[in-house]
Design a protein around this motif. Structure first.
Motif, mmCIF file in Angstrom:
data_model
loop_
_atom_site.group_PDB
_atom_site.id
_atom_site.type_symbol
_atom_site.label_atom_id
_atom_site.label_comp_id
_atom_site.label_asym_id
_atom_site.label_seq_id
_atom_site.Cartn_x
_atom_site.Cartn_y
_atom_site.Cartn_z
ATOM 1 N N ILE A 1 0.818 -1.126 -0.129
ATOM 2 C CA ILE A 1 -0.030 -0.112 -0.037
ATOM 3 C C ILE A 1 0.843 1.212 0.060
ATOM 4 O O ILE A 1 0.556 2.259 -0.991
ATOM 5 N N LYS A 2 1.746 1.150 0.959
ATOM 6 C CA LYS A 2 2.971 2.258 0.917
ATOM 7 C C LYS A 2 3.591 2.547 -0.379
ATOM 8 O O LYS A 2 3.677 3.801 -0.986
ATOM 9 N N LYS A 3 3.888 1.568 -1.107
ATOM 10 C CA LYS A 3 4.453 1.545 -2.381
ATOM 11 C C LYS A 3 3.676 2.233 -3.397
ATOM 12 O O LYS A 3 4.019 2.956 -4.235
ATOM 13 N N ILE A 4 2.385 1.872 -3.473
ATOM 14 C CA ILE A 4 1.344 2.182 -4.228
ATOM 15 C C ILE A 4 1.221 3.833 -4.382
ATOM 16 O O ILE A 4 1.549 4.526 -5.094
ATOM 17 N N PHE A 5 1.278 4.109 -3.037
ATOM 18 C CA PHE A 5 0.936 5.776 -2.837
ATOM 19 C C PHE A 5 2.200 6.330 -3.332
ATOM 20 O O PHE A 5 2.099 7.643 -3.950
ATOM 21 N N GLU A 6 3.537 5.800 -2.887
ATOM 22 C CA GLU A 6 4.548 6.461 -3.357
ATOM 23 C C GLU A 6 4.935 6.651 -4.772
ATOM 24 O O GLU A 6 5.238 7.667 -5.233
ATOM 25 N N SER B 1 2.572 9.095 -6.260
ATOM 26 C CA SER B 1 3.000 10.504 -6.063
ATOM 27 C C SER B 1 4.225 10.682 -6.810
ATOM 28 O O SER B 1 4.296 12.208 -6.789
ATOM 29 N N LYS B 2 5.079 10.034 -7.130
ATOM 30 C CA LYS B 2 6.177 10.494 -8.048
ATOM 31 C C LYS B 2 5.964 10.218 -9.380
ATOM 32 O O LYS B 2 6.994 10.332 -10.109
ATOM 33 N N GLY B 3 4.749 10.261 -9.766
ATOM 34 C CA GLY B 3 4.360 10.521 -11.220
ATOM 35 C C GLY B 3 4.238 8.967 -12.018
ATOM 36 O O GLY B 3 4.084 9.107 -13.256
ATOM 37 N N LYS B 4 4.221 7.874 -11.362
ATOM 38 C CA LYS B 4 4.039 6.551 -12.222
ATOM 39 C C LYS B 4 2.460 6.500 -12.343
ATOM 40 O O LYS B 4 1.731 6.794 -11.643
ATOM 41 N N SER B 5 2.258 5.687 -13.536
ATOM 42 C CA SER B 5 0.835 5.756 -13.931
ATOM 43 C C SER B 5 0.131 4.485 -12.915
ATOM 44 O O SER B 5 0.744 3.655 -12.560
ATOM 45 N N LEU B 6 -1.080 4.299 -13.182
ATOM 46 C CA LEU B 6 -2.094 3.373 -12.831
ATOM 47 C C LEU B 6 -1.554 2.067 -13.281
ATOM 48 O O LEU B 6 -1.419 1.004 -12.639
ATOM 49 N N SER C 1 -1.048 11.492 6.233
ATOM 50 C CA SER C 1 -2.006 12.406 5.505
ATOM 51 C C SER C 1 -1.515 13.244 4.279
ATOM 52 O O SER C 1 -2.028 13.661 3.478
ATOM 53 N N THR C 2 -0.285 13.738 4.622
ATOM 54 C CA THR C 2 0.532 14.317 3.589
ATOM 55 C C THR C 2 0.645 13.803 2.244
ATOM 56 O O THR C 2 0.301 14.491 1.176
ATOM 57 N N LEU C 3 1.024 12.484 2.189
ATOM 58 C CA LEU C 3 1.306 11.688 1.039
ATOM 59 C C LEU C 3 -0.116 11.548 0.466
ATOM 60 O O LEU C 3 -0.229 11.638 -0.700
ATOM 61 N N PHE C 4 -1.189 11.060 1.346
ATOM 62 C CA PHE C 4 -2.360 10.926 0.813
ATOM 63 C C PHE C 4 -3.076 12.284 0.136
ATOM 64 O O PHE C 4 -3.596 12.229 -0.884
ATOM 65 N N ASN C 5 -2.726 13.487 0.735
ATOM 66 C CA ASN C 5 -3.267 14.674 0.109
ATOM 67 C C ASN C 5 -2.622 14.969 -1.265
ATOM 68 O O ASN C 5 -3.202 15.346 -2.048
ATOM 69 N N LYS C 6 -1.203 14.656 -1.360
ATOM 70 C CA LYS C 6 -0.380 14.814 -2.610
ATOM 71 C C LYS C 6 -1.136 13.877 -3.676
ATOM 72 O O LYS C 6 -1.371 14.459 -4.654
ATOM 73 N N VAL C 7 -1.526 12.608 -3.433
ATOM 74 C CA VAL C 7 -2.046 11.957 -4.440
ATOM 75 C C VAL C 7 -3.520 12.397 -4.643
ATOM 76 O O VAL C 7 -3.815 12.467 -5.934
ATOM 77 N N PHE D 1 -4.804 13.772 -8.441
ATOM 78 C CA PHE D 1 -5.928 12.877 -9.217
ATOM 79 C C PHE D 1 -6.888 13.923 -9.483
ATOM 80 O O PHE D 1 -7.506 14.107 -10.488
ATOM 81 N N SER D 2 -7.058 15.172 -8.797
ATOM 82 C CA SER D 2 -7.857 16.236 -9.108
ATOM 83 C C SER D 2 -7.336 17.099 -10.504
ATOM 84 O O SER D 2 -8.127 17.729 -11.073
ATOM 85 N N LYS D 3 -6.030 17.182 -10.335
ATOM 86 C CA LYS D 3 -5.149 17.966 -11.632
ATOM 87 C C LYS D 3 -5.539 17.247 -13.023
ATOM 88 O O LYS D 3 -5.874 17.557 -13.933
ATOM 89 N N PHE D 4 -5.634 15.885 -12.839
ATOM 90 C CA PHE D 4 -5.823 14.832 -13.879
ATOM 91 C C PHE D 4 -7.144 14.944 -14.280
ATOM 92 O O PHE D 4 -7.460 14.977 -15.482
ATOM 93 N N GLU D 5 -8.147 15.012 -13.495
ATOM 94 C CA GLU D 5 -9.488 15.121 -13.782
ATOM 95 C C GLU D 5 -9.902 16.308 -14.326
ATOM 96 O O GLU D 5 -10.649 16.341 -15.364
ATOM 97 N N ARG D 6 -9.405 17.529 -14.056
ATOM 98 C CA ARG D 6 -9.520 18.800 -14.630
ATOM 99 C C ARG D 6 -9.020 18.655 -15.859
ATOM 100 O O ARG D 6 -9.737 19.177 -17.115
ATOM 101 N N THR D 7 -7.991 18.147 -16.286
ATOM 102 C CA THR D 7 -7.412 18.254 -17.648
ATOM 103 C C THR D 7 -8.083 17.232 -18.586
ATOM 104 O O THR D 7 -8.201 17.428 -19.888
ATOM 105 N N HIS D 8 -8.477 16.534 -18.164
ATOM 106 C CA HIS D 8 -9.119 15.355 -18.909
ATOM 107 C C HIS D 8 -10.704 15.220 -18.893
ATOM 108 O O HIS D 8 -11.540 14.325 -19.451
#
Length: 189
Positions: A60-65, A68-73, A135-141, A145-152
């Motif tokens: 789970i930690k690895k998925i979030f990290e 947050s570092k720009g890797k795709s789903l 929560s800092t890492l969670f909020n970064k993610v 997501f919100s930036k991605f959803e706004r652009t797409h």
């Protein structure tokens, strides 16, 4: 007459049983116990309490990290599949979906709480669980997501032509397959 009375008694007993079960679940939740059912990936149930699963929580930690570092789903999905990480619902199947990874990244469960809504009363209970991600890492993610959803946001309904299987066709890499019509001025083509 007896049949009607017995049927009414049976119906009343069932209603009382359902209400006692509901009240028991609410009491368990208020005391910090698990509501029942399958617990989220990264956790396990010990003595009816939600605890962190050390192996799964590392993923789970690895998925979030990674996200947050720009890797795709898709990159994260492939990593989980390559390492044979079993899904929570797969019953032996180890294939992750992009949607399940997206749900993990947006779930407040991983920062230490979830909301339980009682269906009968509509009342919402905030239930605490041990956090895996800060929560800092969670909020970064969430910001990513919100930036991605706004652009797409408006790109899914811009198609002018009808394509029969538009929403159903997926490439083996996980991306959608799109149709293209080329119009030519030359009528013989």
């Amino acid at each position: 007459f007896m049949f009607t009375v017995m049927g009414g008694m049976s119906k009343l007993e069932n209603q009382l049983r359902v209400e006692r079960s509901r009240q028991g679940k609410l009491l368990k939740i208020k005391k910090g116990g698990w509501k029942g059912g399958v617990v989220n990936f990264g956790y396990k149930i010990v003595d009816k309490m939600v605890t962190v699963d050390e192996f799964e929580s590392g993923w789970i930690k690895k998925i979030f990290e990674l996200y947050s570092k720009g890797k795709s789903l898709l990159h994260i999905k492939n990593l989980l599949d390559l390492n044979n990480i079993p899904t929570r619902y797969g019953k032996g199947e180890k294939t992750w979906t992009l949607g399940s990874i997206r749900k993990i990244l947006g779930n407040t469960f991983y920062i230490g709480y979830y909301n339980y809504v009682d269906k009968k009363s509509g009342q919402t209970f905030k239930c605490d669980v041990p956090p895996i991600v800060d929560s800092t890492l969670f909020n970064k993610v969430q910001t990513k997501f919100s930036k991605f959803e706004r652009t797409h946001k408006n790109q899914f309904n811009t198609t002018r032509n009808f394509y029969l299987l538009r929403d159903k066709m997926m490439c083996s890499c996980g991306e959608k397959i799109y149709g293209l019509i080329r119009r030519s001025d030359d009528p013989t083509r």
